[in-house]
Scaffold this motif. Structure first.
Motif, PDB file in Angstrom:
ATOM      1  N   GLY A   1      -6.536  15.552   5.460  1.00 58.81           N
ATOM      2  CA  GLY A   1      -7.807  15.083   6.027  1.00 58.81           C
ATOM      3  C   GLY A   1      -8.775  14.644   4.933  1.00 58.81           C
ATOM      4  N   ASP A   2      -8.869  15.454   3.877  1.00 56.03           N
ATOM      5  CA  ASP A   2      -9.775  15.117   2.767  1.00 56.03           C
ATOM      6  C   ASP A   2      -9.310  13.838   2.074  1.00 56.03           C
ATOM      7  OD1 ASP A   2     -11.044  17.418   3.368  1.00 56.03           O
ATOM      8  OD2 ASP A   2     -10.193  18.593   1.710  1.00 56.03           O
ATOM      9  N   PHE A   3      -7.998  13.717   1.913  1.00 58.58           N
ATOM     10  CA  PHE A   3      -7.424  12.533   1.261  1.00 58.58           C
ATOM     11  C   PHE A   3      -7.762  11.277   2.073  1.00 58.58           C
ATOM     12  CE2 PHE A   3      -3.608   9.762   0.563  1.00 58.58           C
ATOM     13  CZ  PHE A   3      -3.795   9.516  -0.791  1.00 58.58           C
ATOM     14  N   ARG A   4      -7.618  11.383   3.388  1.00 56.20           N
ATOM     15  CA  ARG A   4      -7.949  10.233   4.247  1.00 56.20           C
ATOM     16  C   ARG A   4      -9.445   9.910   4.124  1.00 56.20           C
ATOM     17  NH1 ARG A   4      -3.034   8.010   5.878  1.00 56.20           N
ATOM     18  NH2 ARG A   4      -1.811   9.487   7.078  1.00 56.20           N
ATOM     19  N   ALA A   5     -10.266  10.964   4.115  1.00 56.87           N
ATOM     20  CA  ALA A   5     -11.720  10.739   4.059  1.00 56.87           C
ATOM     21  C   ALA A   5     -12.107  10.056   2.742  1.00 56.87           C
ATOM     22  CB  ALA A   5     -12.460  12.059   4.218  1.00 56.87           C
ATOM     23  N   LEU A   6     -11.465  10.493   1.658  1.00 56.15           N
ATOM     24  CA  LEU A   6     -11.745   9.858   0.361  1.00 56.15           C
ATOM     25  C   LEU A   6     -11.356   8.384   0.380  1.00 56.15           C
ATOM     26  CD1 LEU A   6     -10.553  12.270  -2.477  1.00 56.15           C
ATOM     27  CD2 LEU A   6     -12.845  11.319  -2.139  1.00 56.15           C
ATOM     28  N   ASN A   7     -10.207   8.094   0.969  1.00 58.54           N
ATOM     29  CA  ASN A   7      -9.748   6.704   1.036  1.00 58.54           C
ATOM     30  C   ASN A   7     -10.695   5.843   1.856  1.00 58.54           C
ATOM     31  OD1 ASN A   7      -7.321   6.086  -0.493  1.00 58.54           O
ATOM     32  ND2 ASN A   7      -6.425   7.795   0.652  1.00 58.54           N
ATOM     33  N   GLN A   8     -11.280   6.446   2.888  1.00 55.82           N
ATOM     34  CA  GLN A   8     -12.202   5.674   3.722  1.00 55.82           C
ATOM     35  C   GLN A   8     -13.461   5.280   2.962  1.00 55.82           C
ATOM     36  OE1 GLN A   8     -12.724   6.424   7.684  1.00 55.82           O
ATOM     37  NE2 GLN A   8     -10.582   6.879   8.056  1.00 55.82           N
TER      38      GLN A   8
ATOM     39  N   GLN B   1       1.282  13.359  10.763  1.00 59.93           N
ATOM     40  CA  GLN B   1       1.212  13.108   9.317  1.00 59.93           C
ATOM     41  C   GLN B   1       1.822  14.266   8.508  1.00 59.93           C
ATOM     42  OE1 GLN B   1      -2.786  12.103   8.231  1.00 59.93           O
ATOM     43  NE2 GLN B   1      -3.606  14.164   8.504  1.00 59.93           N
ATOM     44  N   GLN B   2       1.868  15.437   9.097  1.00 57.87           N
ATOM     45  CA  GLN B   2       2.536  16.549   8.395  1.00 57.87           C
ATOM     46  C   GLN B   2       4.054  16.443   8.517  1.00 57.87           C
ATOM     47  OE1 GLN B   2       1.300  18.737   6.355  1.00 57.87           O
ATOM     48  NE2 GLN B   2      -0.852  18.244   6.699  1.00 57.87           N
ATOM     49  N   ASN B   3       4.521  15.999   9.675  1.00 61.87           N
ATOM     50  CA  ASN B   3       5.975  16.028   9.933  1.00 61.87           C
ATOM     51  C   ASN B   3       6.730  14.852   9.324  1.00 61.87           C
ATOM     52  OD1 ASN B   3       5.334  18.213  11.409  1.00 61.87           O
ATOM     53  ND2 ASN B   3       5.748  17.327  13.414  1.00 61.87           N
ATOM     54  N   TRP B   4       6.062  13.711   9.241  1.00 62.59           N
ATOM     55  CA  TRP B   4       6.793  12.523   8.781  1.00 62.59           C
ATOM     56  C   TRP B   4       6.997  12.579   7.267  1.00 62.59           C
ATOM     57  CZ3 TRP B   4       9.651   8.955  11.018  1.00 62.59           C
ATOM     58  CH2 TRP B   4      10.081   7.883  10.246  1.00 62.59           C
TER      59      TRP B   4
ATOM     60  N   VAL C   1       0.888  -1.174   0.000  1.00 62.36           N
ATOM     61  CA  VAL C   1       0.000   0.000   0.000  1.00 62.36           C
ATOM     62  C   VAL C   1       0.924   1.221   0.000  1.00 62.36           C
ATOM     63  CG1 VAL C   1      -1.729   1.294   1.331  1.00 62.36           C
ATOM     64  CG2 VAL C   1      -1.819  -1.206   1.256  1.00 62.36           C
ATOM     65  N   GLN C   2       0.577   2.234  -0.767  1.00 62.93           N
ATOM     66  CA  GLN C   2       1.504   3.365  -0.926  1.00 62.93           C
ATOM     67  C   GLN C   2       1.710   4.127   0.387  1.00 62.93           C
ATOM     68  OE1 GLN C   2       1.260   5.725  -4.435  1.00 62.93           O
ATOM     69  NE2 GLN C   2       0.405   4.065  -5.654  1.00 62.93           N
ATOM     70  N   SER C   3       2.913   4.679   0.502  1.00 56.62           N
ATOM     71  CA  SER C   3       3.358   5.289   1.762  1.00 56.62           C
ATOM     72  C   SER C   3       2.404   6.352   2.297  1.00 56.62           C
ATOM     73  CB  SER C   3       4.722   5.956   1.573  1.00 56.62           C
ATOM     74  OG  SER C   3       5.594   5.100   0.914  1.00 56.62           O
ATOM     75  N   MET C   4       1.884   7.200   1.417  1.00 52.01           N
ATOM     76  CA  MET C   4       1.052   8.306   1.895  1.00 52.01           C
ATOM     77  C   MET C   4      -0.264   7.793   2.483  1.00 52.01           C
ATOM     78  SD  MET C   4       2.896  10.905   1.615  1.00 52.01           S
ATOM     79  CE  MET C   4       1.810  12.297   1.938  1.00 52.01           C
TER      80      MET C   4
ATOM     81  N   VAL D   1       3.350  14.662  -2.657  1.00 57.53           N
ATOM     82  CA  VAL D   1       3.330  14.683  -1.184  1.00 57.53           C
ATOM     83  C   VAL D   1       2.753  16.011  -0.695  1.00 57.53           C
ATOM     84  CG1 VAL D   1       4.804  14.741   0.891  1.00 57.53           C
ATOM     85  CG2 VAL D   1       5.268  13.080  -0.936  1.00 57.53           C
ATOM     86  N   GLN D   2       3.248  17.110  -1.274  1.00 58.80           N
ATOM     87  CA  GLN D   2       2.795  18.421  -0.806  1.00 58.80           C
ATOM     88  C   GLN D   2       1.317  18.623  -1.094  1.00 58.80           C
ATOM     89  OE1 GLN D   2       4.312  19.995   1.372  1.00 58.80           O
ATOM     90  NE2 GLN D   2       6.093  18.669   1.084  1.00 58.80           N
ATOM     91  N   ALA D   3       0.880  18.140  -2.273  1.00 60.51           N
ATOM     92  CA  ALA D   3      -0.544  18.278  -2.615  1.00 60.51           C
ATOM     93  C   ALA D   3      -1.402  17.526  -1.603  1.00 60.51           C
ATOM     94  CB  ALA D   3      -0.783  17.741  -4.025  1.00 60.51           C
ATOM     95  N   ILE D   4      -0.957  16.354  -1.202  1.00 62.47           N
ATOM     96  CA  ILE D   4      -1.738  15.579  -0.218  1.00 62.47           C
ATOM     97  C   ILE D   4      -1.675  16.249   1.152  1.00 62.47           C
ATOM     98  CG2 ILE D   4      -1.754  13.408   1.099  1.00 62.47           C
ATOM     99  CD1 ILE D   4      -1.192  11.989  -1.512  1.00 62.47           C
ATOM    100  N   LYS D   5      -0.479  16.694   1.516  1.00 62.07           N
ATOM    101  CA  LYS D   5      -0.346  17.276   2.864  1.00 62.07           C
ATOM    102  C   LYS D   5      -1.184  18.544   3.030  1.00 62.07           C
ATOM    103  CE  LYS D   5       3.831  15.145   4.626  1.00 62.07           C
ATOM    104  NZ  LYS D   5       5.172  15.296   5.194  1.00 62.07           N
ATOM    105  N   GLN D   6      -1.439  19.212   1.912  1.00 60.98           N
ATOM    106  CA  GLN D   6      -2.279  20.418   2.013  1.00 60.98           C
ATOM    107  C   GLN D   6      -3.725  20.079   2.346  1.00 60.98           C
ATOM    108  OE1 GLN D   6      -1.661  22.741  -1.531  1.00 60.98           O
ATOM    109  NE2 GLN D   6       0.513  22.948  -1.010  1.00 60.98           N
ATOM    110  N   GLN D   7      -4.116  18.870   2.071  1.00 61.07           N
ATOM    111  CA  GLN D   7      -5.504  18.482   2.394  1.00 61.07           C
ATOM    112  C   GLN D   7      -5.525  17.007   2.810  1.00 61.07           C
ATOM    113  OE1 GLN D   7      -7.077  16.500  -0.556  1.00 61.07           O
ATOM    114  NE2 GLN D   7      -4.939  16.507  -1.192  1.00 61.07           N
TER     115      GLN D   7
END
Ligand code: N01
Length: 542
Positions: free
Chosen positions: A241-248, A79-82, A65-68, A233-239
Motif C-alpha cells: 500500500g505504501d509503495f503504491r502511494a509513493l508511486n502515485q 497483489q499479494q498472491n500474484w 514499466v516494472q512488474s511490481m 518482491v517481499q520487501a514491497i509486498k510487506q508494505q
C-alpha cells in the motif's frame, strides 16, 4: 435488482453500463460495476481479455514499466498472491495476469467476446445510449465507459502496392496467435519504434537475414531485464500500500523505487553529469529520461542527455556508418523513449542490415518485397511495425452520436476535446478511460485506469444519491481543459517532433498534443477538487 449477465436489454429495461473493451480498463470498470450491483456488459472485439496484451504478441513484447508497478492495486489479496517472474514482464505473463483477474473476479460471463461495438447513439427522449454491435445485437444502457485503449488501432501506411506482397505479412500490433517461424527466412521490418526495437533482436537470432527499414531512429535504453529479485518482491509486498502511494506521488505514477534527483544538468560539471547519466543507464529503463530535472524542458539540457545516448550507440555498434544512422537527432523523449534488450548489439550481427528510408521513402511494396531508392529487397516475411492511430483511432472508428445527432468524428474534426480526459460535451453519461486529455500514455496506464474508473464510479454514486439522470461536460470547461493542456505541453519539448502523441504519424490527423502532460499527481488533485466541489464544469439533469 442488478441484471447480471443479462443477454440483452431494452429501452424499458436498460443496463446500467455498456463498457467497450476488456483490457485492463474494461476489466476493472466491470469489477467495480458488479461490486456496486450495477448491471454491465462488456463488448470486446478480441476473442479474450487483455486488450493491448491480447493483440501485441510480437516476439519480445514486454512492458516498459516494472512488474511490481504494472499491476492492479485495488485488491490486496490479488497483489499479494500474484507472482511476477521477471523485472519487466513479458506479454504472455501479462496476458496470464489479465486472465487470472477475469477468472478471480468472475468477470467473463459479463463479457461478449468477438463483438465489435459498431454504433453508439444517445437517445435524447429517454436519456439512454443504444449500442449496436457488428453482429447486430442491440444494447440499451444509461452509461457508457469507453475502455478502448490508446494503442488499439493499428497504423498501416498506405504504401503503393501494399497488399501485393506474396509472402507472410504481419503488423506487430495485430500479431498472429499461432507461433511465427522465422527459421531460414529473409525478413524485412518497417519501422523502428518500441515494437520493432523489442522484436528485432529476437527475430534476428532465428531468421536467415533481417533488413530493418528505418525512417527515424529512436532513443533506446537498456532494460537490464532479468529474473525478479525475490527479496525486493517481499520487501514491497510487506508494505505494498505504501509503495503504491509513493508511486502515485510520482509524475508518471511509477518509478518511486528509483533514486531521486531533482538537480539540473547544469548543477554538475561534465564528469559529474556523465557519472549520473551512467548510473541511470546502468539502472536501465525509462528512468534515464529523468536523470536530471530539466532534460524534458530545457533544450540544451536535453541535448546533453541525447549526446550521452548517441555515444552509447557509437560505443556499441561496430560499423561506424550504421552507428551514425542509428543516432537520433530529435529531442530525447519527444517520441516515446524505448526500452530494449540487446537492440543496438543486434546490428553487429552479420545477418542484419539497416536501410534508411528517411531520404528515400519506400516506393512501393511488391509481390517479392519492397522497393526503396530504386533497389528491390526480397523477403519471405514482411513485418509492419508502423505503430498506431493512437488515442483517438478506435473511438472514431465507432459511429458515436451524441445530442442532436452530432457525431464524435464531427465534434473532434479539429482534434480531440474532452473535459479531464473523462467526458465530452454533447455526449452525456459517456466516459472515456485514459483517452485524450488524460495523463494516460504519459503515466503508468494501470494506475491511471484505476484512478479514472474510481472517479467515474464515485460520480455514478453521487448521481444515484442525487437522483439525477445525466451528467455532461460543459463546452466551456472542455475547451478550457484543452487550452490548459496545450499550454502545459507548449512549455515542454514534446511538440518538437512528429510523434504519435501529436497524431503526426497518421496523415491528415489534426496535430494536437493529446495526453495531459501536467503529471499524474496534479491531474488527480484537479479531479478530486472537481468531485469535492460538486462537479464544476459538468451539468446534471433530471
Ligand atoms: O509504433 P511507433 P510502435 N515509412 O509509432 C515507422 C507503445 N509500446 O508500435 O518515426 C517508413 O513508435 C515510424 O517512423 P517515424 C509505446 O508507447 C510500448 O513501435 O514516424 N516508416 C516508426 O519508426 C510506443 O511508443 C511497448 O519516422 C514508417 C515506426 O514505424 C507505442 O506503443 C512496446 C512509416 C512506428 O513506431 C507505439 O510503438 C511496444 C512509413 N510510411 C509499443 N510509417 C512497451 O514497452 C510509420 N513508420 C510497453
Amino acid at each position: 435488482m442488478p441484471l447480471l449477465n443479462h443477454p440483452t436489454s431494452s429501452e424499458t429495461n436498460p443496463l446500467d453500463l455498456i463498457i467497450v473493451g476488456a483490457g485492463f480498463a474494461g476489466l476493472y470498470a466491470l469489477q467495480r460495476a458488479l461490486n456496486s450491483n450495477r448491471s454491465a456488459v462488456v463488448l470486446e472485439r478480441g476473442g479474450d481479455v487483455g486488450g493491448t496484451w491480447y493483440w501485441n504478441r510480437y516476439p519480445g513484447a514486454r512492458c516498459d514499466v516494472q512488474s511490481m508497478e504494472y499491476s492492479y492495486s485495488f485488491d490486496e489479496a490479488l497483489q499479494q498472491n500474484w507472482s511476477w517472474t521477471e523485472r519487466y514482464a513479458a506479454q504472455p505473463e501479462i496476458l496470464d495476469y489479465a486472465n487470472h483477474v477475469a477468472d478471480r473476479f468472475a468477470l467473463r460471463p459479463h463479457i461478449r467476446f468477438d463483438t465489435l461495438a459498431d454504433s453508439m447513439t444517445f437517445l435524447e427522449d429517454c436519456s439512454l445510449w443504444r449500442t449496436k454491435t457488428a453482429k447486430g445485437d442491440v444494447f440499451y444502457s444509461r452509461f457508457c465507459i469507453m475502455a478502448t485503449g490508446c494503442l488499439s488501432s493499428t497504423n498501416l501506411p498506405d504504401f503503393e502496392g501494399r497488399d501485393d506482397f506474396k509472402g507472410e505479412a504481419y503488423h506487430t500490433g495485430n500479431w498472429p496467435h499461432e507461433p511465427v517461424d522465422f527459421t531460414g527466412k529473409r525478413v524485412g521490418i518497417i519501422g523502428t519504434g518500441s515494437s520493432s526495437i523489442q522484436s528485432i533482436p529476437i527475430i534476428a537470432a532465428s531468421c536467415a537475414h533481417l533488413t530493418v527499414f528505418q525512417r527515424t531512429p529512436n532513443y533506446s535504453i537498456p532494460a537490464h531485464n532479468g529474473p525478479i529479485d525475490e527479496d525486493y518482491v517481499q520487501a514491497i509486498k510487506q508494505q505494498y500500500g505504501d509503495f503504491r502511494a509513493l508511486n502515485q506521488q510520482m509524475f508518471a505514477g511509477f518509478g518511486a523505487h528509483q533514486s531521486r534527483w531533482d538537480a539540473s544538468v547544469f548543477d554538475l560539471d561534465e564528469s559529474g553529469r556523465t557519472q549520473r547519466f551512467e548510473a541511470r543507464w546502468q539502472e536501465g529503463g525509462l528512468g534515464f529520461s529523468s536523470s536530471f530535472s530539466d532534460t524534458g524542458s530545457n533544450l540544451e539540457a536535453n541535448q546533453i542527455a541525447a549526446e550521452f545516448v548517441r555515444n552509447k550507440i557509437r560505443g556499441t555498434v561496430t560499423d561506424p556508418e550504421t552507428a551514425e544512422q542509428l543516432c537520433p537527432d530529435q529531442v530525447l523523449g519527444c517520441k516515446r523513449v524505448c526500452v530494449d534488450t540487446d537492440y543496438y548489439e543486434t546490428y553487429n550481427r552479420a545477418n542484419v542490415d539497416l536501410v534508411s528510408v528517411k531520404d528515400h521513402p519506400i516506393e512501393r511494396i511488391t509481390p517479392k518485397g519492397l522497393i526503396t531508392n530504386g533497389t528491390q529487397y526480397d523477403f519471405d516475411l514482411l513485418i509492419f511495425a508502423t505503430g498506431f492511430d493512437a488515442m483517438t483511432g478506435t473511438l472514431l472508428k465507432i459511429d458515436i452520436q451524441g445530442r442532436g445527432g452530432i457525431t464524435l468524428a464531427e465534434k473532434w474534426s479539429a482534434g480531440p476535446v474532452t473535459y479531464l480526459g473523462l467526458a465530452i460535451d454533447g455526449f452525456p453519461n459517456f466516459f472515456t478511460v485514459s483517452g485524450p486529455g488524460s495523463p494516460s500514455v504519459l503515466s503508468n496506464m494501470i494506475v491511471t485506469i484505476e484512478q479514472h474508473v474510481n472517479w467515474i464510479m464515485d460520480c455514478l454514486d453521487t448521481m444515484q444519491a442525487r437522483q439525477t439522470a445525466t451528467i455532461e461536460a460543459t463546452e466551456t470547461a472542455s475547451s478550457d481543459w484543452v487550452k490548459a493542456g496545450n499550454a502545459i505541453a507548449a512549455g515542454t519539448l514534446f511538440p518538437t517532433c512528429n510523434s504519435w502523441y501529436l497524431g503526426a504519424n497518421v496523415p491528415g490527423k489534426p496535430r494536437i498534443f493529446m495526453p495531459y502532460v501536467g503529471g499524474f499527481p496534479s491531474y488527480v488533485e484537479i479531479c478530486e477538487n472537481v468531485k469535492r466541489e460538486g462537479y464544476p464544469g459538468f451539468v446534471f439533469s433530471n
